[in-house]
Every structure is written in structure tokens, then in C-alpha cells.
Design a protein around this motif. Structure first.
Motif, PDB file in Angstrom:
ATOM      1  N   GLU A 133       0.115  -1.490  32.892  1.00  0.00           N
ATOM      2  CA  GLU A 133      -0.852  -2.571  33.117  1.00  0.00           C
ATOM      3  C   GLU A 133      -0.195  -3.921  32.847  1.00  0.00           C
ATOM      4  OE1 GLU A 133      -5.281  -4.129  32.449  1.00  0.00           O
ATOM      5  OE2 GLU A 133      -4.717  -2.076  32.861  1.00  0.00           O
ATOM      6  N   LYS A 177      -4.015 -10.635  26.124  1.00  0.00           N
ATOM      7  CA  LYS A 177      -4.253 -12.075  25.959  1.00  0.00           C
ATOM      8  C   LYS A 177      -3.528 -12.655  24.753  1.00  0.00           C
ATOM      9  CE  LYS A 177      -7.938 -15.539  25.551  1.00  0.00           C
ATOM     10  NZ  LYS A 177      -7.442 -16.389  26.653  1.00  0.00           N
ATOM     11  N   THR A 196       2.219  -9.530  39.280  1.00  0.00           N
ATOM     12  CA  THR A 196       1.294 -10.163  40.219  1.00  0.00           C
ATOM     13  C   THR A 196       0.894 -11.574  39.802  1.00  0.00           C
ATOM     14  OG1 THR A 196      -0.563  -9.072  39.091  1.00  0.00           O
ATOM     15  CG2 THR A 196       0.354  -7.970  41.025  1.00  0.00           C
ATOM     16  N   HIS A 197       1.537 -12.091  38.741  1.00  0.00           N
ATOM     17  CA  HIS A 197       1.310 -13.458  38.262  1.00  0.00           C
ATOM     18  C   HIS A 197      -0.137 -13.702  37.819  1.00  0.00           C
ATOM     19  CE1 HIS A 197       5.325 -14.426  39.694  1.00  0.00           C
ATOM     20  NE2 HIS A 197       4.993 -13.940  40.881  1.00  0.00           N
ATOM     21  N   LYS A 198      -0.784 -12.648  37.340  1.00  0.00           N
ATOM     22  CA  LYS A 198      -2.123 -12.807  36.781  1.00  0.00           C
ATOM     23  C   LYS A 198      -2.069 -13.281  35.330  1.00  0.00           C
ATOM     24  CE  LYS A 198      -4.649 -11.677  40.295  1.00  0.00           C
ATOM     25  NZ  LYS A 198      -5.554 -12.694  40.911  1.00  0.00           N
ATOM     26  N   ILE A 199      -0.950 -13.050  34.663  1.00  0.00           N
ATOM     27  CA  ILE A 199      -0.747 -13.558  33.307  1.00  0.00           C
ATOM     28  C   ILE A 199       0.663 -14.125  33.216  1.00  0.00           C
ATOM     29  CG2 ILE A 199      -2.333 -11.881  32.293  1.00  0.00           C
ATOM     30  CD1 ILE A 199       0.134 -10.359  31.242  1.00  0.00           C
ATOM     31  N   THR A 240       2.222  -4.793  35.649  1.00  0.00           N
ATOM     32  CA  THR A 240       1.500  -5.149  36.868  1.00  0.00           C
ATOM     33  C   THR A 240       0.921  -6.553  36.788  1.00  0.00           C
ATOM     34  OG1 THR A 240       0.906  -2.837  37.256  1.00  0.00           O
ATOM     35  CG2 THR A 240      -0.392  -4.496  38.406  1.00  0.00           C
ATOM     36  N   LEU A 241       0.344  -6.913  35.645  1.00  0.00           N
ATOM     37  CA  LEU A 241      -0.241  -8.245  35.497  1.00  0.00           C
ATOM     38  C   LEU A 241       0.816  -9.342  35.568  1.00  0.00           C
ATOM     39  CD1 LEU A 241      -2.826  -7.462  32.684  1.00  0.00           C
ATOM     40  CD2 LEU A 241      -3.355  -8.050  35.058  1.00  0.00           C
ATOM     41  N   PHE A 258      -3.149 -16.023  29.010  1.00  0.00           N
ATOM     42  CA  PHE A 258      -3.987 -16.513  30.113  1.00  0.00           C
ATOM     43  C   PHE A 258      -5.198 -17.223  29.512  1.00  0.00           C
ATOM     44  CE2 PHE A 258      -5.405 -12.168  29.276  1.00  0.00           C
ATOM     45  CZ  PHE A 258      -6.762 -12.293  29.199  1.00  0.00           C
TER      46      PHE A 258
END
Length: 229
Positions: A154, A134, A161-164, A157-158, A229
Motif C-alpha cells: 500500500e 500519514k 501514484t503520487h498520492k502521498i 502504491t501510494l 499528506f
């Protein structure tokens, strides 16, 4: 002869699990409150087993000093080895030096170069990992073991996958990382198509502190500094 069976139950641990939620929440709240106040930082990862006379300990210290000179603080896992070198470089350069420590039965202990008010302890790896992701404006990944690889993949991957939001992931040491990058290219991508071609561009491999700074500066000339994020 048919024997009677009984469905297994976890009722006896439900209460303990429920109370653990409050401890987990407490770690998140404490981490957010502390780290939201420290300003833009770069995380440095690497082996706890790296000795002070090793070339990568010395290079980590140099990298940390240059990052601080360019206006960022340093976050590490707070332990010995590469983590100590990162905090030491930040401390000697007069910058913010953060340690996200975790209680382990071996290897891990606080290093003496963490700012006294920025030494944060965690019981849960997953909470600690959220804090790294973060509040880091970049990951500088030195040679390390399974824990270092865990943090690296990790983050990839984040972002994948556009999670961050995207941020720089810089691997330092072509002699260490070259084999992994070749495997990602030839096996994951070329042979099995388990990743997209653009995913490789999320990682950059360098050998010097100057290259680390060039990548960070180029990225943040284009993007704003902010939590991921």
C-alpha cells in the motif's frame, strides 16, 4: 415457463451503513488528534508470531533503539512479536512508543511497552492504515505475513501514484526479502513491464540497524520532516 424475478435489494442494511459512517469518522478524528501531537515517528512492521528469542525480534529492538537515539519515535501495530520488539526498543531508549492496535480474533493484544497515553485502538483496518501512512517518516519492514505485505505494498502504491509524499521504505533481512525483490525485478519489471524501472528504487533492503539509520538520516538531510499528506 417463465418465473417471476425480483431485483435484490440492500435496503435493510442502509440504515446500519449510515450509522457506521459516524463510527468511522470518529476513529479518524481520534487518530488525527492523537498522532498529530507525537512528533516525527518511524513505523515498524512485522510478524505478530515472532518470538522474543528470534534473531529478528532482537534486531527489531536494536533498530528501534537506534531510531529513537536519532530523534524519532516509534509506531507499531501495538501487538506481540515484531511489534512488541519495536515498542520495547523505543521504551528502553526513553523515546515515544506508539501502538495502533486493532481488535482481532487471534494474535493481536496490546504489548506492555506502549506509552499509556499513546495506545490507540481501531475497529477498521483502513482507518488504521491511513494513520500509519500519514504520520510516519519512514517504514521499517521486518519479516512478516500477509498483514506486513499489505502495509508494504500500500505504501509503495501510494508513493508510486503520487498520492502521498515520498518517504523511506526499508526492508530488513535480505534472507527474507531477497526472493520477493528478485520476483519484482524479473517478473513484474523485466518479463511483464507492469512497473517502471524507477519503482524499484522506492524500496531499500538492508541487514543491520546501522544501515536503517544511514538511510533515514540521508533522506531527511534532503527533505523536511512533515506529515505525508
Amino acid at each position: 415457463m417463465r418465473t417471476e424475478t425480483r431485483n435484490k435489494s440492500w435496503n435493510e442494511i442502509k440504515t446500519n451503513d449510515s450509522w457506521a459512517i459516524f463510527k468511522i469518522m470518529g476513529e479518524f478524528v481520534h487518530g488525527y488528534e492523537k498522532l498529530s501531537q507525537i512528533g516525527p515517528c518511524v513505523s515498524i512492521f512485522g510478524s505478530a508470531r515472532t518470538k522474543p528469542d528470534h534473531k529478528y525480534y532482537k534486531l527489531t529492538e536494536e533498530v528501534a533503539k537506534k531510531i529513537v537515539d536519532h530523534g524519532y519515535g516509534i509506531i507499531t501495530g501495538g501487538g506481540p512479536g515484531v511489534m512488541e520488539a519495536g515498542n520495547k526498543g523505543a521504551h528502553l531508549a526513553g523515546g515515544t512508543s506508539v501502538g495502533l492496535n486493532i481488535d482481532l480474533p487471534f494474535e493481536q493484544h496490546d504489548n506492555p511497552y506502549i506509552d499509556s497515553d499513546k495506545n490507540i485502538n481501531f475497529d477498521y483496518f483502513f482507518v488504521r492504515k491511513v494513520m500509519f501512512v500519514k504520520y510516519s517518516q519512514g517504514f521499517v519492514v521486518m519479516p512478516g505475513g500477509f498483514g506486513t505485505l499489505d502495509e508494504l505494498f500500500e505504501a509503495i502504491t501510494l508513493i508510486q501514484t503520487h498520492k502521498i509524499d515520498k518517504f523511506p521504505i526499508i526492508l530488513v533481512g535480505r534472507d527474507f526479502w531477497g526472493g520477493l525483490i528478485e520476483w519484482v525485478q524479473t517478473t513484474l519489471l523485466d518479463s511483464f513491464q507492469n512497473i517502471s524501472a524507477g519503482d524499484i528504487d522506492l524500496i531499500q533492503v538492508v541487514d543491520t540497524a546501522e544501515e536503517v539509520i544511514e538511510i533515514l538520516d540521508a533522506f531527511y538531510d534532503e527533505y523536511n520532516l512533515s506529515p505525508n499528506f
